[in-house]
Enzyme design. Structure first.
Site, PDB file in Angstrom:
ATOM      1  N   HIS A 148      -2.081  -5.421   1.388  1.00 33.35           N
ATOM      2  CA  HIS A 148      -3.360  -6.090   1.132  1.00 33.35           C
ATOM      3  C   HIS A 148      -3.034  -7.447   0.532  1.00 33.35           C
ATOM      4  O   HIS A 148      -2.083  -7.583  -0.244  1.00 33.35           O
ATOM      5  CB  HIS A 148      -4.198  -5.292   0.124  1.00 33.35           C
ATOM      6  N   GLU A 181      -9.029 -10.501  -8.147  1.00 32.05           N
ATOM      7  CA  GLU A 181      -8.114  -9.373  -7.994  1.00 32.05           C
ATOM      8  C   GLU A 181      -7.028  -9.388  -9.068  1.00 32.05           C
ATOM      9  O   GLU A 181      -6.654  -8.339  -9.598  1.00 32.05           O
ATOM     10  CB  GLU A 181      -7.530  -9.361  -6.579  1.00 32.05           C
ATOM     11  N   LYS A 240       0.815  -1.217   0.000  1.00 30.85           N
ATOM     12  CA  LYS A 240       0.000   0.000   0.000  1.00 30.85           C
ATOM     13  C   LYS A 240       0.854   1.274   0.000  1.00 30.85           C
ATOM     14  O   LYS A 240       2.064   1.231   0.264  1.00 30.85           O
ATOM     15  CB  LYS A 240      -0.933  -0.027   1.206  1.00 30.85           C
ATOM     16  N   TYR A 251     -12.258  -3.280  -3.299  1.00 31.17           N
ATOM     17  CA  TYR A 251     -12.847  -3.188  -1.954  1.00 31.17           C
ATOM     18  C   TYR A 251     -14.378  -3.166  -2.000  1.00 31.17           C
ATOM     19  O   TYR A 251     -15.023  -2.614  -1.118  1.00 31.17           O
ATOM     20  CB  TYR A 251     -12.304  -1.951  -1.239  1.00 31.17           C
ATOM     21  N   ASN A 298      -2.307  -0.055   6.813  1.00 31.74           N
ATOM     22  CA  ASN A 298      -1.647  -1.245   7.351  1.00 31.74           C
ATOM     23  C   ASN A 298      -0.686  -1.921   6.373  1.00 31.74           C
ATOM     24  O   ASN A 298      -0.491  -3.112   6.414  1.00 31.74           O
ATOM     25  CB  ASN A 298      -2.685  -2.237   7.877  1.00 31.74           C
TER      26      ASN A 298
END
Length: 134
Positions: free
Chosen positions: A116, A127, A10, A50, A113
């Site tokens: 992913h 994905e 990320k 998402y 965080n």
């Protein structure tokens, strides 16, 4: 059984210069990097990735964060790749992630965080198609 999975470093981890350290964890665990690309997600890609969170209170902030800067998109393969990646990443909340996991070592808060990863073989297929085509 050999599996293929998707992982994405990320924007917070990219900005902090953690790309190499995170990728080495996957390689050290015996996973093969099949594809890798640095880029900024479009809003459409972020929303597709998402989609299960649409309508939740944190959704707009999540989309804004994940499109705020470059990410590293990866297709990884190997024995039990999905579970192995999930174990390497640690729990979503970095405060609950053990030292030695990616989120435990590099994550600061749940909203940023560092990584992913697909939660199933089915999610991985969706994905990978979303970010790399079929």
């Amino acid at each position: 059984m050999k599996e293929t999975t998707y992982a994405m470093i990320k924007p917070d981890a990219v900005a902090a210069g953690k790309i190499g350290r995170i990728i080495s964890r996957f390689e050290d665990a015996g996973l093969c990097i099949e594809r890798l690309e640095l880029g900024v997600l479009t809003r459409e890609q972020a929303e597709g990735n998402y989609q299960e969170h649409r309508g939740k209170p944190f959704y707009d902030d999540l989309i804004a964060f994940i499109t705020s800067g470059p990410v590293v998109k990866m297709v990884l393969s190997g024995e039990g790749a999905v579970g192995k990646c999930r174990t390497l990443m640690g729990p979503t909340n970095p405060a609950e992630a053990a030292p030695g996991t990616i989120r435990g070592d590099f994550g600061l808060i749940t909203d940023a965080n560092v990584i992913h990863g697909s939660d199933s073989v089915e999610s991985a297929a969706r994905e990978v198609a979303l970010f790399f085509g079929s």
